[in-house]
Design a protein around this motif. Structure first.
Motif, PDB file in Angstrom:
ATOM      1  N   LEU A  86     -75.992  97.621   7.799  1.00 42.60           N
ATOM      2  CA  LEU A  86     -76.943  97.023   8.733  1.00 42.60           C
ATOM      3  C   LEU A  86     -77.483  98.013   9.767  1.00 42.60           C
ATOM      4  N   SER A  87     -76.973  99.251   9.728  1.00 43.58           N
ATOM      5  CA  SER A  87     -77.409 100.233  10.733  1.00 43.58           C
ATOM      6  C   SER A  87     -78.261 101.342  10.125  1.00 43.58           C
ATOM      7  N   GLN A  88     -78.851 101.092   8.967  1.00 42.83           N
ATOM      8  CA  GLN A  88     -79.589 102.139   8.250  1.00 42.83           C
ATOM      9  C   GLN A  88     -81.083 102.195   8.583  1.00 42.83           C
ATOM     10  N   GLN A  89     -81.542 101.383   9.507  1.00 43.95           N
ATOM     11  CA  GLN A  89     -82.971 101.334   9.792  1.00 43.95           C
ATOM     12  C   GLN A  89     -83.535 102.703  10.187  1.00 43.95           C
ATOM     13  N   SER A  90     -82.840 103.407  11.082  1.00 44.22           N
ATOM     14  CA  SER A  90     -83.380 104.692  11.562  1.00 44.22           C
ATOM     15  C   SER A  90     -83.448 105.721  10.435  1.00 44.22           C
ATOM     16  N   ASN A  91     -82.445 105.728   9.543  1.00 50.75           N
ATOM     17  CA  ASN A  91     -82.477 106.668   8.413  1.00 50.75           C
ATOM     18  C   ASN A  91     -83.664 106.395   7.503  1.00 50.75           C
ATOM     19  N   ILE A  92     -83.920 105.123   7.230  1.00 44.64           N
ATOM     20  CA  ILE A  92     -85.035 104.758   6.356  1.00 44.64           C
ATOM     21  C   ILE A  92     -86.362 105.110   7.022  1.00 44.64           C
TER      22      ILE A  92
END
Length: 238
Positions: free
Chosen positions: A160-166
């Motif tokens: 759920l914390s992958q937004q910044s990587n994407i």
């Protein structure tokens, strides 16, 4: 970009149904297909290394190296990496460092020569990591030990914390492509839409409800459905 051991620390069981079949490597011929599946196989390599499945890992090393060389990564010491791998089968840290070196050599050379292909590889690497993590999450038993519960909770939080990587990958891909020239960028619309849709799901998570079980369940379900759809198209040989 997150490596699989960062997404899913502590997971030790290998599920052979989850990674892409390394034998399909011979069916990818277009440069965009090869770059895309080099990213997929790189994520699969980290997964097999993490679970210490040494007999499988070497197949993914060969798959990544073969596709990378076909894309023009001329300095990649494929034979040397394979030899070092076979000599270090009992040393997890050495195997992990070989996988990391392979990824670094491939992406750095592609960024220098073919930035657009490097962007595609980074995108598919991230998508495959999400596929693996999301596929493992529902396999936990209903009744968990404290250690299993901690591992599952950490895996869910990491997903759920992958937004910044994407978003970083999306912005890199956009910077190396020309959306107004579809002949030069035939795969740009697919990856542009795929990454924007993934970011859109993450943006719907309210900041103060990260721990809300119902919202998390809905988000994970939406991510699983979308990632499966995207990944199916990426690994297709058509």
């Amino acid at each position: 970009m997150s490596k699989f051991d960062e997404l899913a620390p502590g997971l030790m069981l290998f599920d052979a149904t989850l990674p892409n079949d390394p034998n399909k490597v011979f069916n990818y011929h277009l440069d965009t297909q090869m770059a895309a599946n080099a990213g997929v196989y790189m994520a699969d390599l980290y997964y097999s290394v993490l679970t210490k499945t040494t007999d499988v890992s070497v197949n993914y090393i060969k798959a990544v190296a073969g596709l990378s060389k076909a894309l023009g990564v001329e300095k990649l010491p494929v034979d040397n990496l394979a030899t070092r791998y076979n000599k270090n089968l009992e040393n997890y840290d050495s195997i992990k460092s070989i996988a990391t070196q392979l990824f670094k050599l491939t992406t750095e050379d592609l960024e220098t020569k073919h930035e657009r292909l490097a962007g595609i590889m980074m995108a598919t690497y991230q998508i495959e990591n999400l596929h693996l993590a999301l596929s493992i999450l529902p396999t936990f038993p209903e009744i968990l030990s404290p250690d299993e519960q901690e591992t599952k909770d950490l895996l869910q939080r990491n997903i759920l914390s992958q937004q910044s990587n994407i978003e970083i990958i999306y912005n890199f891909l956009r910077s190396t492509s020309d959306p107004l020239d579809p002949q030069r960028n035939p795969n740009y619309p697919f990856y542009d839409t795929a990454l924007r849709d993934l970011i859109g799901i993450y943006q719907e998570i309210p900041d103060d409800t990260q721990a809300d079980p119902q919202i998390n369940k809905q988000t994970l379900s939406a991510l699983t459905s979308l990632v499966t759809e995207i990944r199916t198209k990426i690994i297709s040989v058509e």
